[in-house]
Scaffold this motif. Structure first.
Motif, PDB file in Angstrom:
ATOM      1  N   HIS A   1       1.042  -1.046  -0.117  1.00  0.00           N
ATOM      2  CA  HIS A   1       0.125  -0.062   0.190  1.00  0.00           C
ATOM      3  C   HIS A   1       0.881   1.297   0.115  1.00  0.00           C
TER       4      HIS A   1
ATOM      5  N   LEU B   1      -4.414  10.496  -3.212  1.00  0.00           N
ATOM      6  CA  LEU B   1      -4.519   9.377  -3.764  1.00  0.00           C
ATOM      7  C   LEU B   1      -3.665   8.274  -3.302  1.00  0.00           C
ATOM      8  N   GLN B   2      -4.327   7.028  -3.212  1.00  0.00           N
ATOM      9  CA  GLN B   2      -3.777   5.647  -2.706  1.00  0.00           C
ATOM     10  C   GLN B   2      -3.427   4.863  -3.696  1.00  0.00           C
ATOM     11  N   ILE B   3      -2.637   3.846  -3.790  1.00  0.00           N
ATOM     12  CA  ILE B   3      -2.360   2.779  -4.544  1.00  0.00           C
ATOM     13  C   ILE B   3      -2.190   1.519  -3.650  1.00  0.00           C
TER      14      ILE B   3
ATOM     15  N   TYR C   1      -6.568   1.315  -6.694  1.00  0.00           N
ATOM     16  CA  TYR C   1      -6.379   2.686  -6.393  1.00  0.00           C
ATOM     17  C   TYR C   1      -7.388   3.235  -5.689  1.00  0.00           C
ATOM     18  N   GLN C   2      -7.398   4.378  -4.849  1.00  0.00           N
ATOM     19  CA  GLN C   2      -8.457   5.193  -4.247  1.00  0.00           C
ATOM     20  C   GLN C   2      -8.197   6.414  -4.360  1.00  0.00           C
TER      21      GLN C   2
ATOM     22  N   ARG D   1     -12.839   4.366  -6.091  1.00  0.00           N
ATOM     23  CA  ARG D   1     -12.164   3.143  -5.856  1.00  0.00           C
ATOM     24  C   ARG D   1     -12.223   2.369  -7.239  1.00  0.00           C
TER      25      ARG D   1
ATOM     26  N   GLN E   1     -10.170  -1.199  -9.507  1.00  0.00           N
ATOM     27  CA  GLN E   1      -9.066  -2.032  -9.424  1.00  0.00           C
ATOM     28  C   GLN E   1      -9.166  -3.198 -10.721  1.00  0.00           C
TER      29      GLN E   1
END
Length: 329
Positions: free
Chosen positions: A243, A250-252, A271-272, A283, A285
């Motif tokens: 993570h 942004l998060q991946i 990702y979010q 979100r 995927q």
């Protein structure tokens, strides 16, 4: 240990949709300069990655939450779907007066019921002391007691030990016992193990055991986690996750699972995107089986409305699902 036994049906039911935001049953440790901290539970070492992945749904969904007091909330949910039975559920949540932290209070009682079928889901969570937390989960389906599970967490200064008993039946001498332990090694590293024992007449040899070892490494915005599960001396599976929080919006995350028993290996990237000023969360995927999923969530202030839109596609089987949802309250 039996040769090539089936994977044990560990009881992990999803909680009702009316769980309030002030219940934090699965804390994930943050990177800290203090080498002594509670690491959470072993089953949640992949939680940061899983939280990024969307949870697609199909059909139409309406959820209405109504707070009757500071401690009591009711919930109405209506689901219309072509893949599963359409249903209406009534739920309720009670949060007690024992304040553990600004975001946690106990005991917590929550559940829901389908009036048409009589199916019931119920959860009871209570923290008796600063270090001992107990959770009881039960489900009644088709007028039968389908699930009963009792879990007890002992949360020390730098470790968590958990023992769970699932579906015990003295008449048939069957049930599932799960014990796992997670230890904070350094300020960045947590290590632990899990043991699952199942006894049932339906299991080859009448009983089986599964052992898993794993850990989590946190370094700044990066989180790496993995575990190795041994089904037998010749069969195992590997599960690895990462993570990364790139910025506030942004998060991946990534995940890879390889199972020697089923001869399958799947990789997933997700990702979010959070846009607080627009009250929007997205979100998405995609995995190595050519499956794509996404969930769009938009809050509509000043009204207490949240609009949801979901999509899922399997490009190999040429199957597609689409869903719309509205949450009020």
């Amino acid at each position: 240990m039996a040769s090539a036994p089936p994977t044990p049906p560990l009881v992990t039911p999803a909680p009702p949709t009316n769980q309030p935001a002030d219940i934090d049953d699965n804390k994930v440790p943050q990177d800290s300069g203090d080498s002594g901290r509670n690491p959470g539970t072993f089953e949640d070492i992949h939680k940061k990655t899983r939280d990024v992945f969307p949870n697609p749904f199909e059909g139409a969904r309406l959820v209405v939450n109504k707070g009757l007091s500071n401690h009591f909330q009711i919930n109405h949910s209506l689901t219309l779907s072509s893949l599963q039975q359409s249903c209406y559920k009534f739920g309720a949540t009670y949060v007690g007066t024992k304040q553990i932290s600004p975001n946690e209070a106990f005991p917590v009682l929550l559940g829901d019921i389908e009036p048409s079928s009589g199916n019931v889901n119920a959860n009871i969570i209570h923290q008796f002391t600063d270090n001992i937390r107990t959770k009881f989960v039960t489900q009644i389906q088709n007028k039968k007691w389908a699930i009963s599970q009792l879990a007890n967490d002992i949360r020390g200064y730098n470790y968590t030990a958990t023992v769970t008993i699932g579906n015990p039946d003295l008449m048939t001498e069957s049930g599932v016992l799960v014990a796992h332990y997670l230890q904070n090694i350094t300020k960045n590293l947590d290590m632990g193990a899990e043991w699952i024992y199942q006894r049932s007449p339906n299991v080859p040899g009448g009983q089986m055991g599964v052992v898993s070892v794993g850990g989590r490494y946190v370094r700044g915005p990066w989180t790496f986690s993995g575990n190795l599960t041994l089904f037998s001396l010749s069969e195992s599976s590997i599960h690895g996750c990462f993570h990364r929080k790139l910025n506030e919006s942004l998060q991946i995350a990534g995940e890879i699972e390889s199972n020697q028993r089923t001869k399958e290996c799947t990789a997933t990237i997700g990702y979010q995107v959070d846009l607080p000023q627009a009250h929007l969360t997205f979100r998405g995927q995609i995995d190595s089986n050519y499956q794509v999923g996404a969930v769009f969530e938009k809050k509509l202030p000043p009204l207490p409305f949240t609009f949801q839109m979901s999509g899922w596609a399997n490009h190999v089987k040429q199957t597609f699902r689409f869903g719309l949802g509205l949450m009020i309250g």
